[in-house]
Design a protein around this motif. Structure first.
Motif, PDB file in Angstrom:
ATOM      1  N   ILE A 219       0.846  -1.189   0.000  1.00  0.00           N
ATOM      2  CA  ILE A 219       0.000   0.000   0.000  1.00  0.00           C
ATOM      3  C   ILE A 219       0.883   1.240   0.000  1.00  0.00           C
TER       4      ILE A 219
ATOM      5  N   MET B  80      -1.409   7.815   7.678  1.00  0.00           N
ATOM      6  CA  MET B  80      -1.510   6.389   7.353  1.00  0.00           C
ATOM      7  C   MET B  80      -0.191   5.688   7.642  1.00  0.00           C
TER       8      MET B  80
ATOM      9  N   ALA C 208       2.769  -5.685  -6.618  1.00  0.00           N
ATOM     10  CA  ALA C 208       1.635  -4.895  -7.063  1.00  0.00           C
ATOM     11  C   ALA C 208       1.443  -3.762  -6.064  1.00  0.00           C
ATOM     12  N   VAL C 209       0.915  -2.642  -6.540  1.00  0.00           N
ATOM     13  CA  VAL C 209       0.786  -1.477  -5.660  1.00  0.00           C
ATOM     14  C   VAL C 209      -0.679  -1.073  -5.536  1.00  0.00           C
ATOM     15  N   LYS C 210      -1.070  -0.814  -4.297  1.00  0.00           N
ATOM     16  CA  LYS C 210      -2.379  -0.201  -4.067  1.00  0.00           C
ATOM     17  C   LYS C 210      -2.132   1.236  -3.668  1.00  0.00           C
ATOM     18  N   PRO C 211      -2.215   2.154  -4.615  1.00  0.00           N
ATOM     19  CA  PRO C 211      -1.956   3.547  -4.271  1.00  0.00           C
ATOM     20  C   PRO C 211      -3.214   4.166  -3.674  1.00  0.00           C
ATOM     21  N   VAL C 212      -3.056   4.797  -2.543  1.00  0.00           N
ATOM     22  CA  VAL C 212      -4.180   5.505  -1.945  1.00  0.00           C
ATOM     23  C   VAL C 212      -3.837   6.989  -1.982  1.00  0.00           C
TER      24      VAL C 212
ATOM     25  N   GLU D 274      -0.797   1.828   8.354  1.00  0.00           N
ATOM     26  CA  GLU D 274      -1.804   1.402   7.386  1.00  0.00           C
ATOM     27  C   GLU D 274      -1.262   1.392   5.973  1.00  0.00           C
ATOM     28  N   ALA D 275      -0.079   1.946   5.786  1.00  0.00           N
ATOM     29  CA  ALA D 275       0.578   1.914   4.482  1.00  0.00           C
ATOM     30  C   ALA D 275       1.976   1.352   4.682  1.00  0.00           C
ATOM     31  N   ASP D 276       2.598   0.891   3.566  1.00  0.00           N
ATOM     32  CA  ASP D 276       3.958   0.360   3.663  1.00  0.00           C
ATOM     33  C   ASP D 276       4.984   1.419   3.317  1.00  0.00           C
TER      34      ASP D 276
ATOM     35  N   VAL E 246       2.960  -4.138   8.651  1.00  0.00           N
ATOM     36  CA  VAL E 246       3.722  -3.408   7.652  1.00  0.00           C
ATOM     37  C   VAL E 246       4.729  -4.357   7.017  1.00  0.00           C
ATOM     38  N   GLN E 247       4.971  -4.150   5.727  1.00  0.00           N
ATOM     39  CA  GLN E 247       5.929  -5.003   5.013  1.00  0.00           C
ATOM     40  C   GLN E 247       7.183  -4.195   4.695  1.00  0.00           C
TER      41      GLN E 247
END
Lengths: 275, 230, 343
Positions: free
Chosen positions: A30, A71, A57-61, A76-78, A230-231
Motif C-alpha cells: 500500500i 496512514m 503490485a501497488v495499491k496507491p491511496v 496502514e501503508a507500507d 507493515v511489510q
C-alpha cells in the motif's frame, strides 16, 4: 415465481464470483501518496513499471499529504510518497519511520485572474501574499491539510499575514477542484505546477520561480514499529526503485510529450534543498 | 454544454470501441454492486420478512432502525468499514482493505437497511392472513412463504432494484474502502470522481452515462423477468 | 359438571365415525388460556356450526383444529379418531377464511391454487378445479382477474378453491360475514346443496345463528374459550343451558327468580314478549316504557323493570308512549329455564 428464483440464483452466482476479481496471487503493497501524483497521471506511468521490475503490485491511496503521513504513522501503508517537508520531518523524528529519501521536485505557482486586481504579477511571493491580503482580493485555499495547503500556510506565516474571512476561502477539496473554484470566483490560489499544467483552468500564472515555492517530494519507508502488518521489504523495494535510475528517468520524461515541458525534476541522490 | 456533448460522444466511443479499461471498470462495478445487493438480500429478506410477519419484541424498533438506515451516508459506512479493516483494526488480518471484497462488504451494509425496510413494506401490503390461507389450502410453511414471495413479487423486485441503485451509484464508501485503485477497485463512480479531479470532464460525464446505461440494463432485465408471468 | 359427562358419553359413542376432532385441546397466548376444549368430534358428511360472540375463540378453535398459523397449542387433534400431526392435517384440511384472500391472476388460476400447493401440475389443477367454479356459480368468471370480483363472487371462488382439493375436512371461518343479506342467502343455499353431496366433515364458525340453521345439523356454543353447549342445532337454539348461551341464541331478556317468583332464572326472546296490555296471560312483569323504536313492519318497546330493561318486539305499531306504565307479558310456552350465569 420462476423468474424470482432465476434472479436470486444469478445474484448468488455473481456474488460468489466477485471476490475472485480482486484477489491477485501476487504480493501487494500500500502506497500512501498525494492527490497531485495521481491527478497529474504520474502514478499511472510509474506503478506498472515498478510492478514489472519488482513483482510487487501497488495499491496507491491518493489522499492529502497530512492523511498520507497519518496512514504511515498508523502502519496502514507500507510506504509514503509526499511533499510536506515540515510534517515529514516531524513524522520521521517520532522514530517509527524508516529511510526518508529525496525523489523529485517541481514547484508551486501563484495563480490568479488575468486582471490581477491585487497587482501581484512578477512580485516576490511574500510581497504577493501581503498585497492579496491588503487588497482583500479573494484567495481560495485547499484547506485540506495537504502538502500544498501546508506550504500555503507557511507562506502566509513568512509574509506576516493571518488570513481570514471574508476574502480567504477554503474548499477542503483536491487541487483540481480548488483550481476550478478559484477560477469561478476570480480568486488567487496556490497550486503545484503539474496540476496547473494538466488542467486548463483559465487562471493566469502570476508568481513563479521563487525559492520559497519549491515543491519537494520524499519517499518515506514505514517500519514494523508503526504496525506489525507493515511489510518493510516492500517499503525498501519501492524506495530503492523510485530513487533508482529507471524511475528517475521516467520521472524526468513525464509530461514532456503532452505539455512540452516535464512536470517533475528527478532529484534522487542530490543534496536535499529542504535540509 | 460542450462538455455534456463531449461526454456523450466519449461514452459511446468508450463503449463501442471496446475500450478494455472502461469495460473492466464497468464489469467490476456490476459484480461489486450485484454481489453487495445479493448479500444485502440474503441478510435483509429474512429480516424484513420477520419484521413484516413476526411478532417479537423490538420488531418496530428494528423497522424504525431500518428506515433510518436507508439514509445512512455511504461515507460514514465507508469510514466505519475502513477502520474495521485497517491493518491495526479488528479485521485487519484478512488484508481486505482496498479490495473489491471490502467494497462488497461496505455496499452490503449500505444496501441491507434498504432491503429490510422495503421487503417489510412489500410483505405488509399483502393480507396478514395470507400465510394462514395458503396453509389452509395444504401449503407447507415453506411453500406458503414462497407463495407470499410470489404474491409480493413486484414490490420485492422493487426493493432489490432500490438496493442495487443505492450501491451502484454511491461513491463515498467505494472510494474509501476500495481506494479507487486502477485495475483493482476502480468502479464507475470513483473513476468519474477521479476524471473530474483531473479536469477531464468529458470522461467523467462518459463514466456517468455508462453507469446510467448499466443501471438501466440491470433494471430492464429484472423488470422483464418479473413482469412476464401473468 | 354433569353436562360435560353427558356430552362425553355421547361423543365416545360417536367417535367411531369421527372424521375430525380433538381431545383436551388447549390454546394459550402470553400465558393466558384462550381455548380449552376437552372433546369435540365431527363426523364425515356432517356440518358442525360453532356459534359464539366476538372474541370467544371461534377462529382460534378452527385454526387449532387445522394446525393453521402459529398457535401455542396443547392436546391432540384427531383425524379419523387417531391423533394427527400437521402433515396429516395439511393433506386432509381445506380452509375458507372471513376475507377471500385471492392471489394475483385469473379466477381459474386462483381456483387451482390449492391443488397446485399440493403438488398437482398446473394444467391438471385447472382441469380439476373448473367444475367447482361451476358448482359455486362462478364458472363464467374463470378468465377474469380475481381482483376485479365483488365480495360475494370472491368468496364463492375461495370456497370453490377449497372444495377443489376434495378436502376430507372443510373449515369455514365466518366466510359469509362480509356479505350483504341477499348475496349471503344465495351463497348459503348453494353451499348447502354442494355440501349435502359430499362426504366432507365441515366446521363452520360464525356468530350468526341463521347460518347455523341453514347449514349445520349440530351446533356448539362457544363462550370464553369453552364449549358450553353442544347438540342438534334446533335444540341448541331453542333450549339454551345457561344465560350466556341464551343471550347467544337470542333469548336476550333475562328474568331472575326475584322478579318472576319462580325457582330458576328464566329467559325469553324479545319477539315473544309483549308490552301491550290485554295479551294472553303468562308471566307478567310491570315497568315503565323507556323508549319506542318503530322498525320496518314492527315495533320495539324497551321497558324498564325490576329485571332491568326488557325488549319487546311485536308486529304493528301498537305501543304505549314512553314514560307510561306497562306490563311485559310472556307466555309460559316461550319461557326457558336456565342455569345462573357462570361467573
Amino acid at each position: 415465481m420462476q423468474a424470482a428464483v432465476v434472479a436470486a440464483v444469478l445474484l448468488v452466482l455473481t456474488a460468489c464470483g466477485a471476490p475472485a476479481a480482486g484477489s491477485s496471487a501476487e504480493r501487494s503493497l500500500i502506497l500512501a501518496t498525494t492527490t497531485s501524483t495521481q491527478d497529474s497521471g504520474l502514478l499511472d506511468e510509474l506503478l506498472p513499471a515498478f510492478t514489472a521490475a519488482t513483482g510487487w503490485a501497488v495499491k496507491p491511496v491518493a489522499v492529502g499529504s497530512g492523511q498520507a503521513i497519518e496512514m504511515g504513522r498508523r502502519g496502514e501503508a507500507d510506504v509514503v510518497l509526499v511533499h510536506s517537508p515540515a510534517a515529514e520531518e516531524e513524522y520521521v523524528a517520532e522514530g517509527t519511520a524508516g529511510r526518508r529519501l529525496l525523489v523529485m521536485h517541481n514547484d508551486f505557482v501563484l495563480l490568479g485572474p488575468e486582471a490581477d486586481p491585487a497587482g501581484v504579477r512578477g512580485a516576490r511571493v511574500d510581497e504577493a501574499m501581503r498585497r492579496i491580503a491588503g487588497t482583500g482580493a479573494v484567495f481560495v485555499s485547499r484547506g485540506d491539510d495537504s502538502g500544498t495547503h501546508a506550504r500555503e500556510k507557511s507562506l502566509w506565516e513568512q509574509a506576516g499575514v493571518t488570513p481570514g474571512a471574508p476574502w480567504y476561502q477554503e474548499t477542503g477539496q483536491g487541487m483540481g477542484a480548488t483550481l476550478r473554484v478559484a477560477a469561478e470566483k476570480a480568486g488567487y490560489t496556490l497550486s503545484d505546477r503539474a496540476t496547473h499544467l494538466a488542467q486548463p483552468d483559465g487562471l493566469a500564472l502570476l508568481v513563479e520561480g521563487d525559492p520559497g515555492l519549491l515543491n519537494v517530494y520524499h519517499v518515506i519507508e514505514v517500519t514494523t514499529r508503526a504496525g506489525e502488518r507493515v511489510q518493510p521489504e516492500a517499503a525498501a523495494a519501492f524506495a530503492d526503485w523510485i530513487t533508482g535510475p529507471d524511475a528517475q528517468r521516467l520521472i524526468g520524461e513525464f509530461g514532456s510529450a503532452r505539455y512540452g515541458q516535464p512536470l517533475f525534476v528527478p532529484d534522487a541522490g542530490k543534496p536535499d534543498p529542504t535540509g | 454544454m460542450d462538455v455534456l456533448l463531449d461526454g456523450l460522444t466519449q461514452a459511446l466511443s468508450l463503449l463501442f470501441s471496446g475500450d478494455r479499461e472502461t469495460w473492466a471498470i464497468t464489469l467490476l462495478t456490476l459484480r461489486v454492486s450485484l454481489a453487495a445487493t445479493a448479500v444485502a438480500a440474503l441478510v435483509g429478506v429474512p429480516l424484513g420478512a420477520a419484521i413484516a410477519l413476526g411478532a417479537f419484541p423490538g420488531r418496530r424498533l428494528l423497522l424504525a432502525a431500518a428506515n433510518t438506515g436507508m439514509g445512512l451516508p455511504p461515507v460514514v459506512v465507508g469510514l466505519v468499514v475502513t477502520v474495521l479493516l485497517w491493518r491495526s483494526g479488528p479485521l485487519g488480518g484478512f488484508g481486505l482493505l482496498y479490495t473489491p471484497t471490502a467494497m462488497v462488504v461496505a455496499q452490503a451494509v449500505i444496501a441491507t437497511p434498504v432491503v429490510v425496510a422495503l421487503v417489510a413494506a412489500a410483505l405488509q401490503q399483502v393480507d396478514p392472513e395470507f400465510l394462514v390461507q395458503m396453509q389452509g389450502l395444504g401449503a407447507t410453511r415453506v411453500r406458503a412463504l414462497l407463495a407470499l414471495g410470489a404474491e409480493a413479487r413486484l414490490p420485492l423486485l422493487a426493493a432489490a432494484m432500490a438496493a442495487f441503485g443505492a450501491v451502484v451509484s454511491e461513491v463515498g464508501a467505494a472510494q474509501m474502502v476500495g481506494g479507487n485503485i486502477a485495475g483493482q477497485t476502480r468502479v464507475l463512480t470513483t473513476a468519474a470522481v477521479l476524471a473530474t479531479s483531473r479536469g477531464e470532464f468529458g470522461l467523467a460525464i462518459a463514466f456517468g452515462l455508462v453507469l446510467l446505461l448499466l443501471a438501466f440494463a440491470v433494471n430492464l432485465v429484472v423488470t422483464l423477468a418479473g413482469q412476464r408471468p401473468r | 359438571m354433569t353436562s360435560r359427562s353427558v356430552t362425553s358419553r355421547s361423543v365416545t359413542s360417536r367417535s367411531v365415525t369421527s372424521r375430525i376432532g380433538c381431545r383436551d385441546l388447549r390454546v394459550s397466548a402470553h400465558g393466558r388460556e384462550l381455548l380449552q376444549v376437552p372433546e369435540l368430534d365431527v363426523a364425515a358428511g356432517e356440518v358442525l356450526a360453532v356459534l359464539g360472540p366476538n372474541g370467544a375463540g371461534k377462529s382460534t378453535l378452527l385454526r387449532a383444529l387445522g394446525h393453521l398459523g402459529g398457535l401455542h397449542r396443547g392436546g391432540d387433534v384427531l383425524l379419523d379418531g387417531r391423533p394427527a400431526g400437521s402433515r396429516d392435517l395439511r393433506s386432509a384440511v381445506a380452509a375458507v377464511l372471513q376475507r377471500p384472500i385471492l392471489r394475483h391472476g385469473t379466477v381459474a388460476a386462483n381456483a387451482a391454487t390449492g391443488l397446485q400447493l399440493r403438488g398437482v401440475g398446473r394444467g391438471e389443477a385447472r382441469r380439476r378445479s373448473a367444475p367447482w367454479l361451476d358448482a359455486l356459480g362462478v364458472g363464467h368468471l374463470a378468465t377474469r382477474p380475481a381482483r376485479t370480483l365483488s365480495g360475494g363472487e370472491a368468496q364463492r371462488v375461495a370456497i370453490a378453491r377449497a372444495l377443489a382439493v376434495s378436502p376430507r375436512v372443510l373449515l369455514l371461518d365466518e366466510p359469509f360475514a362480509g356479505l350483504d343479506a341477499t348475496t349471503r342467502a344465495d351463497l348459503l343455499a348453494d353451499l348447502r346443496v354442494v355440501l349435502d353431496g359430499l362426504d366432507t366433515a365441515t366446521v363452520l364458525v360464525t356468530h350468526d345463528r341463521d347460518e347455523a340453521v341453514a347449514l349445520a345439523g349440530r351446533t356448539a356454543l362457544l363462550v370464553a374459550g369453552r364449549i358450553r353447549q353442544l347438540g342438534a342445532t334446533e335444540r341448541v337454539l331453542d333450549r339454551p343451558v345457561d344465560v350466556d348461551c341464551a343471550r347467544l341464541v337470542g333469548f336476550t331478556n333475562v328474568l331472575p327468580p326475584a322478579v318472576t317468583g319462580r325457582p330458576d332464572v328464566c329467559v325469553a326472546r324479545p319477539e315473544h314478549c309483549s308490552a301491550v296490555n290485554g295479551r294472553p296471560a303468562g308471566l307478567r312483569i310491570p315497568g315503565t316504557v323507556r323508549r319506542v323504536v318503530p322498525l320496518g313492519g314492527g315495533t320495539r318497546v324497551d321497558v324498564d323493570t325490576a329485571a332491568g330493561t326488557l325488549a319487546c318486539l311485536a308486529p304493528g305499531s301498537d305501543a304505549p308512549p314512553p314514560g307510561h306504565a306497562a306490563v311485559v307479558t310472556v307466555a309460559d310456552q316461550h319461557l326457558r329455564r336456565v342455569c345462573e350465569p357462570a361467573r
